[in-house]
Write an enzyme that holds these catalytic residues in place. Structure first.
Site, PDB file in Angstrom:
ATOM      1  N   LYS A   1     -13.058  15.033  -6.082  1.00  0.00           N
ATOM      2  CA  LYS A   1     -12.177  14.803  -5.123  1.00  0.00           C
ATOM      3  C   LYS A   1     -11.025  14.060  -5.863  1.00  0.00           C
ATOM      4  O   LYS A   1      -9.996  14.597  -5.635  1.00  0.00           O
ATOM      5  CB  LYS A   1     -12.698  13.836  -4.340  1.00  0.00           C
ATOM      6  CG  LYS A   1     -11.539  13.378  -3.199  1.00  0.00           C
ATOM      7  CD  LYS A   1     -11.901  12.263  -2.352  1.00  0.00           C
ATOM      8  CE  LYS A   1     -12.244  10.830  -2.539  1.00  0.00           C
ATOM      9  NZ  LYS A   1     -11.025  10.087  -2.877  1.00  0.00           N
TER      10      LYS A   1
ATOM     11  N   ARG B   1      -3.732  -2.732  -1.976  1.00  0.00           N
ATOM     12  CA  ARG B   1      -3.331  -1.521  -2.829  1.00  0.00           C
ATOM     13  C   ARG B   1      -1.728  -1.295  -2.933  1.00  0.00           C
ATOM     14  O   ARG B   1      -1.288  -0.073  -2.600  1.00  0.00           O
ATOM     15  CB  ARG B   1      -4.090  -0.370  -2.305  1.00  0.00           C
ATOM     16  CG  ARG B   1      -5.779  -0.625  -2.318  1.00  0.00           C
ATOM     17  CD  ARG B   1      -6.426   0.549  -1.996  1.00  0.00           C
ATOM     18  NE  ARG B   1      -6.309   1.601  -2.791  1.00  0.00           N
ATOM     19  CZ  ARG B   1      -6.977   2.847  -2.405  1.00  0.00           C
ATOM     20  NH1 ARG B   1      -7.587   2.988  -1.291  1.00  0.00           N
ATOM     21  NH2 ARG B   1      -7.036   3.627  -3.616  1.00  0.00           N
TER      22      ARG B   1
ATOM     23  N   ASP C   1     -15.848   2.729  -7.731  1.00  0.00           N
ATOM     24  CA  ASP C   1     -16.366   3.602  -6.518  1.00  0.00           C
ATOM     25  C   ASP C   1     -17.887   3.844  -6.451  1.00  0.00           C
ATOM     26  O   ASP C   1     -18.546   4.643  -5.572  1.00  0.00           O
ATOM     27  CB  ASP C   1     -15.760   4.979  -6.574  1.00  0.00           C
ATOM     28  CG  ASP C   1     -14.117   5.108  -6.571  1.00  0.00           C
ATOM     29  OD1 ASP C   1     -13.527   6.060  -6.997  1.00  0.00           O
ATOM     30  OD2 ASP C   1     -13.613   4.026  -6.074  1.00  0.00           O
TER      31      ASP C   1
HETATM   32  C1  EPZ Z   1      -7.873   5.579  -7.579  1.00  0.00           C
HETATM   33  O1  EPZ Z   1      -7.203   4.964  -6.546  1.00  0.00           O
HETATM   34  C2  EPZ Z   1      -8.905   6.361  -6.706  1.00  0.00           C
HETATM   35  N1  EPZ Z   1      -8.398   7.252  -5.585  1.00  0.00           N
HETATM   36  C3  EPZ Z   1     -10.016   5.244  -6.176  1.00  0.00           C
HETATM   37  O2  EPZ Z   1     -10.998   6.046  -5.511  1.00  0.00           O
HETATM   38  C4  EPZ Z   1     -10.472   4.461  -7.208  1.00  0.00           C
HETATM   39  O3  EPZ Z   1     -11.263   3.411  -6.491  1.00  0.00           O
HETATM   40  C5  EPZ Z   1      -9.499   3.863  -8.124  1.00  0.00           C
HETATM   41  O4  EPZ Z   1      -8.594   4.774  -8.560  1.00  0.00           O
HETATM   42  C6  EPZ Z   1      -9.946   3.018  -8.974  1.00  0.00           C
HETATM   43  O5  EPZ Z   1     -10.630   3.810  -9.827  1.00  0.00           O
HETATM   44  C7  EPZ Z   1      -8.014   8.543  -6.084  1.00  0.00           C
HETATM   45  O6  EPZ Z   1      -8.182   8.887  -7.320  1.00  0.00           O
HETATM   46  C8  EPZ Z   1      -7.269   9.320  -5.071  1.00  0.00           C
HETATM   47  P1  EPZ Z   1      -5.524   2.226  -9.031  1.00  0.00           P
HETATM   48  P2  EPZ Z   1      -5.877   4.150  -6.928  1.00  0.00           P
HETATM   49  O7  EPZ Z   1      -4.167   2.306  -9.031  1.00  0.00           O
HETATM   50  O8  EPZ Z   1      -5.016   5.280  -7.822  1.00  0.00           O
HETATM   51  C9  EPZ Z   1      -3.831  -2.168  -8.005  1.00  0.00           C
HETATM   52  C10 EPZ Z   1     -12.445   6.514  -3.867  1.00  0.00           C
HETATM   53  O9  EPZ Z   1     -13.266   6.212  -3.095  1.00  0.00           O
HETATM   54  N2  EPZ Z   1      -2.663  -1.605  -8.133  1.00  0.00           N
HETATM   55  O10 EPZ Z   1      -6.226   2.394 -10.223  1.00  0.00           O
HETATM   56  O11 EPZ Z   1      -4.854   3.895  -5.811  1.00  0.00           O
HETATM   57  C11 EPZ Z   1      -4.819  -1.729  -6.889  1.00  0.00           C
HETATM   58  O12 EPZ Z   1      -4.370  -2.589  -5.583  1.00  0.00           O
HETATM   59  C12 EPZ Z   1     -10.925   5.817  -3.772  1.00  0.00           C
HETATM   60  O13 EPZ Z   1     -12.368   7.769  -3.945  1.00  0.00           O
HETATM   61  C13 EPZ Z   1      -1.494  -2.489  -8.247  1.00  0.00           C
HETATM   62  O14 EPZ Z   1      -1.524  -3.655  -8.032  1.00  0.00           O
HETATM   63  O15 EPZ Z   1      -6.299   2.892  -7.955  1.00  0.00           O
HETATM   64  C14 EPZ Z   1      -6.155  -2.115  -7.224  1.00  0.00           C
HETATM   65  O16 EPZ Z   1      -6.489  -3.313  -7.122  1.00  0.00           O
HETATM   66  C15 EPZ Z   1     -10.877   4.445  -3.504  1.00  0.00           C
HETATM   67  N3  EPZ Z   1      -0.316  -1.899  -8.323  1.00  0.00           N
HETATM   68  C16 EPZ Z   1      -6.260  -1.855  -9.018  1.00  0.00           C
HETATM   69  O17 EPZ Z   1      -4.781  -1.650  -9.415  1.00  0.00           O
HETATM   70  C17 EPZ Z   1       0.016  -0.643  -8.267  1.00  0.00           C
HETATM   71  O18 EPZ Z   1       1.165   0.098  -8.258  1.00  0.00           O
HETATM   72  C18 EPZ Z   1      -6.506  -0.247  -9.069  1.00  0.00           C
HETATM   73  O19 EPZ Z   1      -5.944   0.372  -8.365  1.00  0.00           O
HETATM   74  C19 EPZ Z   1      -1.227   0.365  -8.475  1.00  0.00           C
HETATM   75  C20 EPZ Z   1      -2.589  -0.270  -8.269  1.00  0.00           C
END
Ligand code: EPZ
Length: 420
Positions: free
Chosen positions: A22, A123, A307
């Protein structure tokens, strides 16, 4: 709203075909905005989120046409006729935000709704925005929308992420592919889905070095062409069904699963007593003896994935001994705990950590899904519980897992979807 009923106590036995990832399919679909040629994706999972992304791309003028009857191959193409990603789509699926970088790079403007909060955490998307500004975009926040513009082309820059972000790495890698000059993304995410997106972009003509490492160097090109790309298997689906085989005390062949994508998940599951055997076409997962508690901390890849945290916690709920589960990525990803405790689990949350004391057995109960991965953890608990478990709000599940009840029933689980 649909519910799923499980009557536990049956060891799983049989084969499950692992679907396309996905979290690779969604950014690769967004990459369809980067070219006026056709991008054909195969091994596309049949998920609600893929249907939502199809809807969103249609808003921008990109048609997503099924190439095969079953829709597991999609051909994307068309001229961009709209640059707004509306709130009612973005709020349903945060990955919609991945159209921002491609739109900006392709047509110099985008108006994308802020994704808003989500069950598992605030997020924010500040890293996406700061990175795009470094590439020369002018970003204005108004009325809950991000208004992004650039005069001419984006300009390459060196972007150092303060912490790993999968989405920011993806948005900026796509934007940089069409920028003028060189972009370096330092402290980039290394998840296999990032590598898969990069491979798709390279097939379209992008010039990307360092794929698989934490430093990506992108030499922008004037335009990208069409390509054909097969999506990697879903490592989280693999880990989830490995937990299903283990918690039920059975043995399941996960067809198409790739051991090399599982990172720390393999080590931790083996430490907990799960037997994982790599074979030519997939992984054989069995539980030969008892399960025992293992400590885990979620980390960016190749660490243990956030995840997989909820699913692992369900497994540890019936292991011998205790395990400490620490969630370092999201601030509110323990919503499955009260639901598991309703089934007799003994889990105490202390801040970012949860102590799981294994119990001899769980008892079926009506429980509520709160987010995608929590839903699966409740189904896992149901497989091991005495009596019936009814999981409500399974729309969460359908976003990221294809036909769970069919895949598990085919391995002998007493499980059915109850409409209504
Ligand atoms: C991706 O989300 C995945 N989604 C998530 O999967 C997964 O949990 C996550 O990566 C971590 O591996 C998709 O790929 C569609 P991040 P994403 O940016 O990109 C913070 C599932 O169950 N952050 O790596 O949104 C954020 O709040 C989903 O399939 C900022 O602070 O995750 C988090 O605490 C859930 N500022 C951490 O970083 C930003 O600009 C990691 O988020 C971006 C993120």
């Amino acid at each position: 709203m649909d519910r799923i009923r499980i009557r536990g106590g049956r060891p799983l036995s049989g084969e499950i075909k692992v679907g396309g990832a996905k979290n690779a399919a969604l950014p690769l679909m967004a990459a369809g905005l980067l070219t006026d040629q056709r991008l054909t994706l195969s091994n596309v999972p049949q998920l609600a989120d893929v249907r939502t992304m199809t809807l969103l791309l249609a808003q921008h003028g990109i048609a997503v046409d099924p190439v095969t009857e079953d829709g597991r191959a999609l051909s994307l193409g068309g001229a961009i006729t709209g640059t707004e990603a509306p709130y009612d789509i973005v709020r349903k699926m945060r990955a919609s935000f991945l159209v921002l970088g491609p739109l900006l790079a392709r047509v110099g403007e985008a108006r994308v709704s802020l994704p808003g909060g989500c069950g598992i955490g605030a997020r924010p998307i500040d890293l996406h925005l700061k990175g795009l500004e470094q590439l020369g975009a002018r970003i204005v926040l108004e009325g809950g929308y991000i208004d992004a513009r650039v005069r001419g082309r984006l300009k390459g820059a060196t972007i150092v992420f303060p912490f790993v972000s999968v989405g920011a790495t993806e948005n900026l890698m796509m934007a940089a592919s069409l920028a003028e000059g060189r972009t370096v993304l330092a402290n980039a995410a290394r998840e296999p889905e990032i590598g898969d997106l990069a491979a798709g972009l390279v097939a379209m003509g992008a010039r990307i070095e360092g794929i698989g490492s934490d430093t990506l160097t992108i030499e922008g090109v004037e335009r990208l062409g069409g390509a054909e790309h097969a999506i990697i298997p879903d490592r989280i689906e693999t880990g989830s069904y490995a937990c299903a085989a283990a918690i039920s005390g059975g043995s399941v062949f996960l067809r198409g699963a790739r051991l090399d994508h599982l990172g720390a998940t393999v080590r931790i599951l083996r430490e907990a007593g799960v037997d994982i055997d790599e074979q030519a076409e997939g992984l054989m997962v069995r539980r030969l003896n008892g399960l025992h508690g293992a400590d885990v901390m979620t980390e960016p890849y190749p660490g243990f994935p956030t995840d997989m945290q909820a699913q692992f916690m369900a497994l540890m709920a019936v292991a011998e001994g205790a395990s400490m589960v620490t969630e370092t990525i999201f601030e509110n990803r323990f919503m499955h705990v009260p639901e598991l405790n309703r089934m007799g689990a003994r889990i105490n949350v202390h801040g970012a950590s949860a102590i799981v004391r294994g119990v001899g057995g769980l008892s079926g109960a009506p429980v509520m899904a709160t987010d995608l991965r929590a839903s699966l953890s409740l189904i896992l608990a149901g497989l091991a519980a005495q009596g019936d478990t009814i999981v409500s709000r399974v729309y969460h599940l359908d976003r990221g897992y294809e036909a769970v009840e069919c895949k598990l029933a085919a391995c002998g689980a007493d499980i059915e979807r109850v409409a209504g």
